[in-house]
Every structure is written in structure tokens, then in C-alpha cells.
Design a protein around this motif. Structure first.
Motif, mmCIF file in Angstrom:
data_model
loop_
_atom_site.group_PDB
_atom_site.id
_atom_site.type_symbol
_atom_site.label_atom_id
_atom_site.label_comp_id
_atom_site.label_asym_id
_atom_site.label_seq_id
_atom_site.Cartn_x
_atom_site.Cartn_y
_atom_site.Cartn_z
ATOM 1 N N VAL A 79 -10.162 3.352 -1.283
ATOM 2 C CA VAL A 79 -9.100 2.827 -0.424
ATOM 3 C C VAL A 79 -9.131 3.527 0.936
ATOM 4 O O VAL A 79 -8.998 2.883 1.984
ATOM 5 C CB VAL A 79 -7.719 2.958 -1.101
ATOM 6 N N ASN A 80 -9.311 4.847 0.937
ATOM 7 C CA ASN A 80 -9.427 5.578 2.199
ATOM 8 C C ASN A 80 -10.649 5.114 2.987
ATOM 9 O O ASN A 80 -10.597 4.987 4.207
ATOM 10 C CB ASN A 80 -9.493 7.089 1.946
ATOM 11 N N ALA A 82 -4.462 8.519 -2.542
ATOM 12 C CA ALA A 82 -5.113 7.219 -2.651
ATOM 13 C C ALA A 82 -6.564 7.412 -3.080
ATOM 14 O O ALA A 82 -7.194 8.414 -2.739
ATOM 15 C CB ALA A 82 -5.064 6.493 -1.310
ATOM 16 N N PRO A 97 0.817 -1.222 0.000
ATOM 17 C CA PRO A 97 0.000 0.000 0.000
ATOM 18 C C PRO A 97 0.848 1.270 0.000
ATOM 19 O O PRO A 97 0.492 2.264 -0.637
ATOM 20 C CB PRO A 97 -0.818 -0.106 1.290
ATOM 21 N N PHE A 122 0.557 3.824 -2.987
ATOM 22 C CA PHE A 122 -0.020 5.096 -2.568
ATOM 23 C C PHE A 122 0.926 5.789 -1.587
ATOM 24 O O PHE A 122 0.661 5.849 -0.387
ATOM 25 C CB PHE A 122 -1.378 4.877 -1.907
#
Length: 109
Positions: free
Chosen positions: A39-40, A35, A25, A29
Motif C-alpha cells: 500500500v505504501n 499499512a 484508507p 490504516f
């Protein structure tokens, strides 16, 4: 029992696999704001979802219709939740909940 070279190879493969999953990750990102929103979003909801899944899993074999009626589990989970709300220390909450559960199961119920 596995021979030492096999055991070491398995440990090395697992360590590399774990490290890769932890680092990917940050490689994809590097800037958290860059991101994707999805994803957040996952970063915000997955911890609570994982904890909820663990709570449900911990109750899977509890027999609420027979003694001790799930009391050790309920008391321990209440202690973990209460400690976490009070002290905001995950390690303390989990350790205390585990100790409380083991004492209840071994000596009380």
C-alpha cells in the motif's frame, strides 16, 4: 433534463461514494506506518503513473505528421513541467499550461 429530486439523489449518491473512497484508507490504516508495504509502495508510484497516463492520453489525437505537428501540446507540456520544477506548485503549473495551450490553439496555430 432530470427532475430535481432525481438530480439531487444522484448528486447525494456520488458525494457519499466519493467520501467513502476518500475515507476508507484512513479507516483501514489509521497509522501510515502500519499499512502494508504494498500500500505504501502504491502511494508512492501511483501519482507518477497517473500523470504519465494523462500525458499519453493527451497526445492520443495529436497528428504529428500534419500542421501544427503537435506543437501546442508539446509547448504546453514543457511549460507545465518547467513551471513545476521551478515553482513546485501543481495548481500554478496546470493552470498556466491550460492557459498557454488555449492561447496557442486559439490565436497562434
Amino acid at each position: 433534463m432530470l427532475p430535481a429530486p432525481h438530480a439531487l439523489a444522484i448528486i447525494a449518491i456520488l458525494a457519499v461514494g466519493t467520501a467513502v473512497t476518500r475515507f476508507l484508507p484512513f479507516i483501514f490504516f489509521p497509522n501510515a506506518e502500519a499499512a502494508p508495504r504494498f500500500v505504501n509502495y502504491l502511494g508512492k508510484v501511483l501519482p507518477a503513473a497517473a500523470i504519465s497516463l494523462l500525458v499519453v492520453y493527451s497526445f492520443r489525437d495529436v497528428e504529428f505528421t500534419a500542421g501544427p505537428y503537435g506543437l501546442p501540446e508539446v509547448i504546453s507540456i514543457a511549460a507545465v513541467a518547467g513551471l513545476h520544477v521551478w515553482r513546485k506548485n501543481t495548481l500554478l503549473s496546470i493552470a498556466a499550461g491550460t492557459v498557454i495551450y488555449m492561447v496557442l490553439v486559439q490565436f497562434v496555430f
